[in-house]
Design an enzyme around this catalytic site. Structure first.
Site, short mmCIF file in Angstrom:
data_model
loop_
_atom_site.label_atom_id
_atom_site.label_comp_id
_atom_site.label_asym_id
_atom_site.label_seq_id
_atom_site.Cartn_x
_atom_site.Cartn_y
_atom_site.Cartn_z
N LYS A 11 0.83 -1.20 0.00
CA LYS A 11 0.00 0.00 0.00
C LYS A 11 0.88 1.26 0.00
O LYS A 11 2.10 1.17 0.22
CB LYS A 11 -0.92 -0.06 1.22
CG LYS A 11 -1.97 -1.20 1.14
CD LYS A 11 -2.79 -1.29 2.42
CE LYS A 11 -3.89 -2.35 2.30
NZ LYS A 11 -4.68 -2.46 3.56
N TYR A 51 -12.28 -2.82 -3.21
CA TYR A 51 -12.82 -2.97 -1.85
C TYR A 51 -14.35 -2.96 -1.84
O TYR A 51 -14.94 -2.61 -0.82
CB TYR A 51 -12.26 -1.87 -0.94
CG TYR A 51 -10.85 -2.13 -0.44
CD1 TYR A 51 -10.51 -3.31 0.23
CD2 TYR A 51 -9.85 -1.17 -0.60
CE1 TYR A 51 -9.23 -3.54 0.70
CE2 TYR A 51 -8.56 -1.40 -0.13
CZ TYR A 51 -8.26 -2.59 0.53
OH TYR A 51 -6.98 -2.82 1.01
N PHE A 59 -15.47 2.93 7.60
CA PHE A 59 -14.10 3.31 7.24
C PHE A 59 -13.83 3.28 5.75
O PHE A 59 -12.71 3.56 5.31
CB PHE A 59 -13.10 2.42 7.98
CG PHE A 59 -13.26 0.94 7.72
CD1 PHE A 59 -12.75 0.34 6.57
CD2 PHE A 59 -13.93 0.12 8.63
CE1 PHE A 59 -12.88 -1.02 6.33
CE2 PHE A 59 -14.08 -1.24 8.40
CZ PHE A 59 -13.55 -1.81 7.25
N ARG A 87 -1.52 -14.55 3.66
CA ARG A 87 -2.17 -13.81 4.75
C ARG A 87 -1.39 -13.98 6.06
O ARG A 87 -1.33 -13.06 6.88
CB ARG A 87 -3.60 -14.33 4.95
CG ARG A 87 -4.50 -14.15 3.74
CD ARG A 87 -5.18 -12.84 3.70
NE ARG A 87 -6.11 -12.63 4.78
CZ ARG A 87 -6.86 -11.54 4.88
NH1 ARG A 87 -6.77 -10.56 3.98
NH2 ARG A 87 -7.68 -11.40 5.88
N THR A 93 -5.22 -8.26 10.23
CA THR A 93 -5.64 -6.97 9.65
C THR A 93 -5.26 -5.80 10.56
O THR A 93 -4.72 -4.80 10.09
CB THR A 93 -7.16 -6.99 9.43
OG1 THR A 93 -7.47 -8.08 8.56
CG2 THR A 93 -7.64 -5.68 8.82
N ARG A 104 2.93 -6.88 9.05
CA ARG A 104 2.21 -5.87 9.83
C ARG A 104 2.68 -5.84 11.29
O ARG A 104 2.77 -4.79 11.91
CB ARG A 104 0.71 -6.13 9.75
CG ARG A 104 0.12 -5.80 8.36
CD ARG A 104 -1.23 -6.45 8.18
NE ARG A 104 -1.93 -6.03 6.98
CZ ARG A 104 -3.02 -6.63 6.51
NH1 ARG A 104 -3.53 -7.68 7.14
NH2 ARG A 104 -3.59 -6.18 5.40
N ASN A 114 -1.88 -0.15 7.41
CA ASN A 114 -1.34 -1.49 7.67
C ASN A 114 -0.48 -2.07 6.54
O ASN A 114 -0.33 -3.28 6.41
CB ASN A 114 -2.46 -2.44 8.12
CG ASN A 114 -3.50 -2.68 7.06
OD1 ASN A 114 -3.40 -2.13 5.95
ND2 ASN A 114 -4.48 -3.51 7.35
N HIS A 117 -1.61 -5.55 1.40
CA HIS A 117 -2.87 -6.25 1.12
C HIS A 117 -2.57 -7.66 0.63
O HIS A 117 -1.59 -7.87 -0.08
CB HIS A 117 -3.67 -5.52 0.03
CG HIS A 117 -4.80 -6.35 -0.51
ND1 HIS A 117 -6.03 -6.41 0.11
CD2 HIS A 117 -4.87 -7.21 -1.57
CE1 HIS A 117 -6.81 -7.26 -0.56
NE2 HIS A 117 -6.13 -7.75 -1.58
N GLU A 128 -9.26 -10.36 -7.95
CA GLU A 128 -8.32 -9.24 -7.76
C GLU A 128 -7.22 -9.25 -8.84
O GLU A 128 -6.87 -8.19 -9.36
CB GLU A 128 -7.71 -9.32 -6.35
CG GLU A 128 -8.75 -9.00 -5.27
CD GLU A 128 -8.29 -9.26 -3.85
OE1 GLU A 128 -9.10 -9.06 -2.93
OE2 GLU A 128 -7.11 -9.66 -3.65
P1 DAT Z 1 -7.48 -7.33 5.15
O1 DAT Z 1 -6.75 -6.16 4.50
O2 DAT Z 1 -6.67 -7.94 6.23
O3 DAT Z 1 -7.99 -8.31 4.15
P2 DAT Z 1 -10.23 -6.37 5.32
O4 DAT Z 1 -10.42 -6.94 3.97
O5 DAT Z 1 -11.23 -6.73 6.38
O6 DAT Z 1 -8.77 -6.72 5.90
O7 DAT Z 1 -10.20 -4.78 5.25
C1 DAT Z 1 -9.51 -4.14 4.19
C2 DAT Z 1 -8.74 -2.98 4.76
O8 DAT Z 1 -9.65 -2.04 5.33
C3 DAT Z 1 -7.78 -3.32 5.88
O9 DAT Z 1 -6.52 -3.78 5.41
C4 DAT Z 1 -7.65 -2.01 6.59
C5 DAT Z 1 -9.06 -1.42 6.46
N1 DAT Z 1 -9.86 -1.73 7.64
C6 DAT Z 1 -10.39 -2.94 7.99
N2 DAT Z 1 -11.06 -2.88 9.13
C7 DAT Z 1 -10.95 -1.59 9.55
C8 DAT Z 1 -11.42 -0.89 10.68
N3 DAT Z 1 -12.15 -1.49 11.62
N4 DAT Z 1 -11.10 0.43 10.78
C9 DAT Z 1 -10.37 1.05 9.83
N5 DAT Z 1 -9.90 0.44 8.73
C10 DAT Z 1 -10.18 -0.86 8.60
MG MG Z 2 -9.47 -8.23 2.73
#
Ligand code: DAT
Ligand code: MG
Length: 151
Positions: A11, A51, A59, A87, A93, A104, A114, A117, A128
């Site tokens: 990112k 996303y 968020f 992962r 996450t 991370r 973080n 991805h 993706e």
């Molecule tokens: P990951 O990136 O581990 O697959 P995700 O798909 O649930 O996690 O979410 C995508 C991204 O969104 C994540 O890397 C960071 C952001 N995110 C997730 N949960 C969040 C939260 N509770 N508050 C703020 N940002 C968040």
């Molecule tokens: Mg995800």
């Protein structure tokens, strides 16, 4: 199978902080094969599509703004169990819950910064990879160390 592919991205914070090499290195050293790589600045629409499953989250807007804040290093890594293991290499996450030794867990604190991805499964990886790469950008080749990694 050893052909499983996952979409991994560094990112904007990870690129700006100079973590691209370290992140590539972790996947290389584990034994995964690099199948595609490029530095990109995708559109807002592209990132909203990436996303889309999170579009109703509070968020979401901040997440897209963050992803628009600089170049992203997009990659495809290939190998046995690439999605699940990818992962694990990334870590949880929320970096405060990520184990030390994960990307991370070693480099991040806030969930909204973080660093990286990774696809959460084979089906999302396929979607993706198709969103981020053209067919001709994903390269098929034999990894010379293959027989030293797989039995
Ligand atoms: P990951 O990136 O581990 O697959 P995700 O798909 O649930 O996690 O979410 C995508 C991204 O969104 C994540 O890397 C960071 C952001 N995110 C997730 N949960 C969040 C939260 N509770 N508050 C703020 N940002 C968040
Ligand atoms: Mg995800």
């Amino acid at each position: 199978s050893a052909n499983e592919q996952t979409f991994i991205a560094v990112k904007p914070d990870g690129v700006q902080r100079g973590l691209v090499g370290d992140i590539i290195s972790r996947f290389e050293k584990r034994g995964y094969k690099l199948a595609a790589i490029k530095l990109v600045t995708p559109s807002k629409e592209h990132l909203e599509k990436h996303y889309e499953d999170l579009s109703d989250k509070p968020f979401f807007k901040g997440l897209v703004t963050y992803m628009l804040s600089g170049p992203i290093c997009a990659m495809v890594w290939e190998g046995r169990d690439a999605c699940k293991t990818g992962r694990m290499i990334l870590g949880a996450t929320n970096p405060l819950a990520s184990n030390p030794g994960t990307i991370r867990g070693d480099y991040a604190i806030d969930v909204g910064r973080n660093v990286c991805h990774g696809s959460d499964g084979v089906e999302s990886a396929k979607k993706e990879i198709a969103l981020w790469f053209g067919k001709d950008e994903v390269i098929s080749y034999k990894q010379s160390q293959f027989d030293w990694i797989y039995e």
